[in-house]
Every structure is written in C-alpha cells, then in structure tokens.
Design an enzyme around this catalytic site. Structure first.
Site, PDB file in Angstrom:
ATOM      1  N   GLU A  66      51.694  37.496  50.295  1.00  0.00           N
ATOM      2  CA  GLU A  66      52.378  36.781  49.210  1.00  0.00           C
ATOM      3  C   GLU A  66      53.839  36.536  49.580  1.00  0.00           C
ATOM      4  OE1 GLU A  66      51.519  37.772  45.042  1.00  0.00           O
ATOM      5  OE2 GLU A  66      53.680  38.013  44.802  1.00  0.00           O
ATOM      6  N   ALA A 123      46.668  34.132  30.064  1.00  0.00           N
ATOM      7  CA  ALA A 123      46.224  33.516  31.317  1.00  0.00           C
ATOM      8  C   ALA A 123      44.855  32.848  31.174  1.00  0.00           C
ATOM      9  CB  ALA A 123      46.193  34.569  32.416  1.00  0.00           C
ATOM     10  N   LYS A 154      39.442  36.417  31.181  1.00  0.00           N
ATOM     11  CA  LYS A 154      39.799  35.632  32.374  1.00  0.00           C
ATOM     12  C   LYS A 154      38.545  35.255  33.149  1.00  0.00           C
ATOM     13  CE  LYS A 154      44.147  37.764  33.373  1.00  0.00           C
ATOM     14  NZ  LYS A 154      45.068  38.440  34.235  1.00  0.00           N
TER      15      LYS A 154
HETATM   16  P1  FAD Z   1      47.427  37.954  30.714  1.00  0.00           P
HETATM   17  O1  FAD Z   1      46.121  37.993  31.394  1.00  0.00           O
HETATM   18  O2  FAD Z   1      47.610  36.943  29.651  1.00  0.00           O
HETATM   19  O3  FAD Z   1      47.672  39.431  30.131  1.00  0.00           O
HETATM   20  C1  FAD Z   1      48.886  39.801  29.486  1.00  0.00           C
HETATM   21  C2  FAD Z   1      48.613  40.845  28.425  1.00  0.00           C
HETATM   22  O4  FAD Z   1      47.828  40.284  27.375  1.00  0.00           O
HETATM   23  C3  FAD Z   1      47.824  42.058  28.905  1.00  0.00           C
HETATM   24  O5  FAD Z   1      48.318  43.178  28.239  1.00  0.00           O
HETATM   25  C4  FAD Z   1      46.371  41.763  28.507  1.00  0.00           C
HETATM   26  O6  FAD Z   1      45.655  42.956  28.255  1.00  0.00           O
HETATM   27  C5  FAD Z   1      46.558  40.931  27.251  1.00  0.00           C
HETATM   28  N1  FAD Z   1      45.562  39.844  27.116  1.00  0.00           N
HETATM   29  C6  FAD Z   1      45.067  39.055  28.127  1.00  0.00           C
HETATM   30  N2  FAD Z   1      44.259  38.118  27.625  1.00  0.00           N
HETATM   31  C7  FAD Z   1      44.228  38.302  26.279  1.00  0.00           C
HETATM   32  C8  FAD Z   1      43.581  37.635  25.215  1.00  0.00           C
HETATM   33  N3  FAD Z   1      42.806  36.560  25.428  1.00  0.00           N
HETATM   34  N4  FAD Z   1      43.774  38.094  23.950  1.00  0.00           N
HETATM   35  C9  FAD Z   1      44.577  39.164  23.706  1.00  0.00           C
HETATM   36  N5  FAD Z   1      45.224  39.837  24.680  1.00  0.00           N
HETATM   37  C10 FAD Z   1      45.055  39.410  25.958  1.00  0.00           C
HETATM   38  N6  FAD Z   1      54.722  36.352  37.343  1.00  0.00           N
HETATM   39  C11 FAD Z   1      55.404  35.179  37.555  1.00  0.00           C
HETATM   40  O7  FAD Z   1      56.277  34.829  36.746  1.00  0.00           O
HETATM   41  N7  FAD Z   1      55.133  34.394  38.655  1.00  0.00           N
HETATM   42  C12 FAD Z   1      54.190  34.741  39.572  1.00  0.00           C
HETATM   43  O8  FAD Z   1      53.971  34.016  40.547  1.00  0.00           O
HETATM   44  C13 FAD Z   1      53.474  35.966  39.386  1.00  0.00           C
HETATM   45  N8  FAD Z   1      52.515  36.362  40.262  1.00  0.00           N
HETATM   46  C14 FAD Z   1      51.799  37.512  40.023  1.00  0.00           C
HETATM   47  C15 FAD Z   1      50.796  37.889  40.918  1.00  0.00           C
HETATM   48  C16 FAD Z   1      50.063  39.054  40.719  1.00  0.00           C
HETATM   49  C17 FAD Z   1      48.985  39.446  41.702  1.00  0.00           C
HETATM   50  C18 FAD Z   1      50.353  39.873  39.581  1.00  0.00           C
HETATM   51  C19 FAD Z   1      49.585  41.143  39.373  1.00  0.00           C
HETATM   52  C20 FAD Z   1      51.332  39.510  38.687  1.00  0.00           C
HETATM   53  C21 FAD Z   1      52.077  38.330  38.893  1.00  0.00           C
HETATM   54  N9  FAD Z   1      53.080  37.918  38.003  1.00  0.00           N
HETATM   55  C22 FAD Z   1      53.773  36.752  38.222  1.00  0.00           C
HETATM   56  C23 FAD Z   1      53.416  38.740  36.839  1.00  0.00           C
HETATM   57  C24 FAD Z   1      52.583  38.359  35.579  1.00  0.00           C
HETATM   58  O9  FAD Z   1      52.956  37.059  35.155  1.00  0.00           O
HETATM   59  C25 FAD Z   1      52.894  39.399  34.496  1.00  0.00           C
HETATM   60  O10 FAD Z   1      52.358  40.635  34.856  1.00  0.00           O
HETATM   61  C26 FAD Z   1      52.506  39.025  33.080  1.00  0.00           C
HETATM   62  O11 FAD Z   1      53.123  39.961  32.184  1.00  0.00           O
HETATM   63  C27 FAD Z   1      51.024  39.032  32.784  1.00  0.00           C
HETATM   64  O12 FAD Z   1      50.392  38.009  33.407  1.00  0.00           O
HETATM   65  P2  FAD Z   1      48.781  37.863  33.311  1.00  0.00           P
HETATM   66  O13 FAD Z   1      48.445  36.575  33.926  1.00  0.00           O
HETATM   67  O14 FAD Z   1      48.099  39.075  33.822  1.00  0.00           O
HETATM   68  O15 FAD Z   1      48.628  37.774  31.718  1.00  0.00           O
END
Ligand code: FAD
Length: 292
Positions: free
Chosen positions: A21, A128, A170
């Site tokens: 990455e 997401a 997801k």
């Molecule tokens: P989500 O999947 O939306 O989850 C966030 C929270 O909401 C979690 O607590 C989950 O349990 C909860 N949740 C999920 N779906 C639902 C639903 N449908 N209903 C209710 N609750 C739900 N950040 C950046 O800004 N840019 C990047 O390029 C970036 N790359 C990353 C790459 C990796 C491998 C990782 C692990 C993280 C990265 N991040 C990045 C950080 C990420 O954006 C944060 O961790 C963010 O807080 C959560 O993103 P997520 O996509 O997992 O969110």
C-alpha cells in the site's frame, strides 16, 4: 486484472498474495516521489499495489486515480484504487467512478473514511456497504470491489461481534476481498479469521502488516489503528527505543516474523503498509520471498 482472480490463482498454487500500500504524497510539488518509491518497490514483484484516498491527511483529490493508473501503465503492476464516501455526494461518487473507469482501473477499495470530530460531513453514504452498492450499480458490475476489516474490531463498534455482523453487509454488497487493519498480534488475526469463517464470510482476507522502524511511529499508529501490543513487541520497543539503528532492524525482523508465521498458517495474503518507505518494504519482502 481483476484482483479476486489473483487470489484464486494464488490459492490454486498454494501461495499467498503479496501486496503493498502506498499513499499520494501530501504536497503536489513532491508528486514524483511516489514513482521513485515504486521504482524501488517493483523488485518485490507485488501482485498488486493499493493507493489510498485522502488517508492520514494526504490529498483527497484525483491523485489516487492518476497514481493507480500510472503504476498500472508504466510498471505493469495491478492496482487497487481506494475511495472513501463519508464526505462524498452521489455526484462526487459518480464522477470518481467514471474517472476510474476511463483510467482503466479495474479494482476499487470501497471505504467509508474516518469521521473527524467537529468536521462537517455530507453523510449521503453512511457506510462502506452503501458505497459498494453504488459502485456496482454505476459500473454495471465491471469494477471489482474490495473492503476493509478489523481483526480487533472497528473503534466505533460496541464489540467485535457487532463489527463482524456489520462486515456481512459489505459482503452482501459485493465486496469480494478484504484487507485487514494493521495488527501486531497474530493470535488476534487468527482468532478473527476463525470467527468470520464460522460466521459464513468466505472471501479471501489479506493480513495488513505495518513494519514499525522508528519510535515516533508507535504512538500515532496505535492511536489510529487501536492495535493491541503483544509482549514481544513492547519488549522490542522498550529495548531499542533509544537506538534508532537497532530499532530499525528489529522492526523489520518483527514484521518478517509476523508474515512468516501467517504464511505458515495458510493466510490468503499479506498486505504491507509501506508508508512510502520502499526500502523497508523491500527488506520485509527479502525476508519472506522464499515463501511467496
Ligand atoms: P464501514 O464498513 O462503514 O464501518 C464503519 C463502522 O460502522 C464500523 O464500526 C462498522 O461496524 C459499522 N458499520 C458498517 N456497516 C454498517 C451498517 N450497514 N450499519 C450500521 N453500522 C455499520 N481511510 C481513508 O480515508 N482513506 C483510505 O484510503 C483508507 N484505506 C484503508 C485501508 C484499509 C485496509 C483499512 C483497514 C482502513 C482504511 N482507511 C482509509 C480507514 C477507514 O476509512 C476507517 O477505518 C473508517 O473509520 C471505516 O471505514 P470502513 O470502510 O471500514 O467503514
């Protein structure tokens, strides 16, 4: 190439996927530094390189798409372009998807992005999974979608169990590969894997590994990731925190040890958070290349 196909091929060969990455440089004037880094990283022959989107304060503009596209074109390395949604409108997402498709990007990491307290956010996409659905819809299934997972639970979830239940949204939205948050305790990752598999999540999951080679990295990394620190790790830091060269070597050795142990346990892939420090990633690769 579609990244899920890479995992399929590697699994058939009994090998893990090796990925890296990188992030877009914060200053535009420093833009070429990313290509200098990739020039060094290419000796590791990664299966793909992922490019973050606005993470850790780097610029959230069109540079992710541009860098991912250039790496693919110039270095013939497959790329994964990250995209966050918490601060995007439907229109922004539509524009980004079109831009990625025009740039011939085939793989996209659908992320929510962090919510910064006090910052005004759009919330047109709350999670997401909603972004993943939109990507599917807008690209008519042509873009492969990947997502993030958290071996120790996401910091907003009340429990790991709740986070795993949310992870299923997801998968239901078409995410075909997961990459994990960084961790230092392989036991936590392996027990997470066991739990998600028992819960019916069977997509490939790559382990996110960040080599810690400087004392000042530790506090920020732990704060951002919430990763717990096992005894071996804290002992290493305590012993070498005032000896930069020794800490550098020990940090690489620790990351190599983590990867070797995970590969021996049959992990789907290891994903190295390079922090745009290609020499460290190359050293980690040297320590595991006989297993790749
Ligand atoms: P989500 O999947 O939306 O989850 C966030 C929270 O909401 C979690 O607590 C989950 O349990 C909860 N949740 C999920 N779906 C639902 C639903 N449908 N209903 C209710 N609750 C739900 N950040 C950046 O800004 N840019 C990047 O390029 C970036 N790359 C990353 C790459 C990796 C491998 C990782 C692990 C993280 C990265 N991040 C990045 C950080 C990420 O954006 C944060 O961790 C963010 O807080 C959560 O993103 P997520 O996509 O997992 O969110």
């Amino acid at each position: 190439m579609k990244i899920p196909e890479i995992y399929k091929k590697k699994r058939a060969e009994g090998k893990p996927v090796f990925s890296l990455e990188v992030f877009p440089p914060k200053r535009k004037s420093n833009r070429d530094s990313i290509y200098e880094a990739v020039e060094i990283l290419k000796v590791t022959e990664p299966d793909f390189i992922s490019v973050t989107y606005g993470a850790g304060g780097s610029v959230a503009d069109f540079s992710t798409c541009e860098i991912a596209s250039n790496i693919k074109k110039e270095y013939k390395i497959e790329t994964l372009a990250h995209l966050t949604c918490i601060n995007s409108s439907q229109e922004d997402v539509k524009t980004m998807i079109q831009m990625l498709r025009d740039a011939k990007i085939e793989n996209i990491m659908a992320l929510r992005g962090d919510i910064v307290p006090g910052e005004d956010i759009k919330r047109e996409f709350a999670h997401a999974n909603e972004l993943a659905i939109e990507i599917q819809r807008k690209s008519r299934g042509e873009l492969e979608i990947m997502g993030a997972c958290y071996p120790e639970g996401h910091y907003e979830a009340n429990s790991l169990e709740e986070d795993i239940q949310n992870l299923k949204y997801k998968i239901g939205a078409g995410v075909r590969v997961l990459i994990s948050q960084l961790f230092f305790d392989n036991y936590k990752f392996c027990s997470f894997l066991e739990r998600v598999r028992e819960d019916g999540i069977h997509v490939p999951i790559s382990a996110g590994i960040m080599p810690i080679v400087k004392a000042k990295q530790i506090e920020k990394t732990v704060q951002l990731s919430g990763a717990s620190l096992p005894h071996d790790f804290t002992e290493m830091i305590a012993r070498y925190q005032h000896e930069p060269k020794a800490l550098y070597e020990a940090g690489i050795e620790y990351a190599v040890g983590q990867c070797r142990d995970l590969i021996a346990r049959g992990v789907d892939g290891v994903h190295i958070y390079t922090m745009n420090d290609p020499k460290v990633a190359v050293r980690v690769h040297e320590g595991i290349k006989d297993l790749l």
